[in-house]
Design a protein around this motif. Structure first.
Motif, PDB file in Angstrom:
ATOM      1  N   SER A   1      23.730  25.206 -15.806  1.00  0.00           N
ATOM      2  CA  SER A   1      23.464  24.658 -14.478  1.00  0.00           C
ATOM      3  C   SER A   1      23.828  25.663 -13.391  1.00  0.00           C
TER       4      SER A   1
ATOM      5  N   MET B   1      24.426  14.139 -23.267  1.00  0.00           N
ATOM      6  CA  MET B   1      23.533  15.025 -24.012  1.00  0.00           C
ATOM      7  C   MET B   1      24.279  15.704 -25.158  1.00  0.00           C
TER       8      MET B   1
ATOM      9  N   PHE C   1      26.224  13.204 -17.540  1.00  0.00           N
ATOM     10  CA  PHE C   1      24.938  13.513 -18.163  1.00  0.00           C
ATOM     11  C   PHE C   1      25.103  14.575 -19.253  1.00  0.00           C
ATOM     12  N   PHE C   2      25.882  15.613 -18.964  1.00  0.00           N
ATOM     13  CA  PHE C   2      26.106  16.664 -19.963  1.00  0.00           C
ATOM     14  C   PHE C   2      26.889  16.135 -21.160  1.00  0.00           C
TER      15      PHE C   2
ATOM     16  N   GLY D   1      25.971  22.823 -20.702  1.00  0.00           N
ATOM     17  CA  GLY D   1      25.247  22.296 -19.551  1.00  0.00           C
ATOM     18  C   GLY D   1      25.780  22.813 -18.235  1.00  0.00           C
TER      19      GLY D   1
ATOM     20  N   GLU E   1      26.636  14.598 -12.987  1.00  0.00           N
ATOM     21  CA  GLU E   1      26.163  15.712 -13.808  1.00  0.00           C
ATOM     22  C   GLU E   1      27.042  15.872 -15.047  1.00  0.00           C
TER      23      GLU E   1
ATOM     24  N   GLY F   1      20.375  19.726 -18.993  1.00  0.00           N
ATOM     25  CA  GLY F   1      20.585  18.686 -19.998  1.00  0.00           C
ATOM     26  C   GLY F   1      20.033  19.085 -21.355  1.00  0.00           C
TER      27      GLY F   1
END
Length: 93
Positions: A56, A9, A5-6, A52, A2, A74
């Motif tokens: 989240s 992005m 991914f953040f 993010g 995660e 995201g």
């Protein structure tokens, strides 16, 4: 995953310093100094990770985002990095 991914992005949401100059149609200017580009990318990474992660945490408890927390977080990371780096690049000049 995660966090990665953040960060990705946030990188994608980073605006190039001086992106808003295209609307003013001034003569071309020299390229910005390298430290400004690197610091803007770093700011985008930090803003994407923070945005993010915070979204989240909030979205996990919401029924509206059930099953779509990663996608929504995201997009929020992308938007946060885009806004923060856009504001920062506007203050360069």
């Amino acid at each position: 995953m995660e966090t990665a991914f953040f960060l990705a992005m946030g990188w994608c949401g980073t605006k190039y310093p001086g992106w808003w100059r295209q609307f003013l149609k001034k003569p071309p200017i020299p390229e910005p100094e390298p430290w400004w580009i690197i610091s803007t990318i770093g700011l985008g990474l930090i803003a994407g990770l923070a945005g993010g992660t915070i979204f989240s945490i909030v979205a996990r408890e919401s029924q509206y985002f059930a099953g779509q927390t990663a996608i929504a977080s995201g997009l929020f990371a992308f938007g946060t990095a885009n806004i923060v780096t856009g504001i920062a690049s506007a203050f360069k000049d």
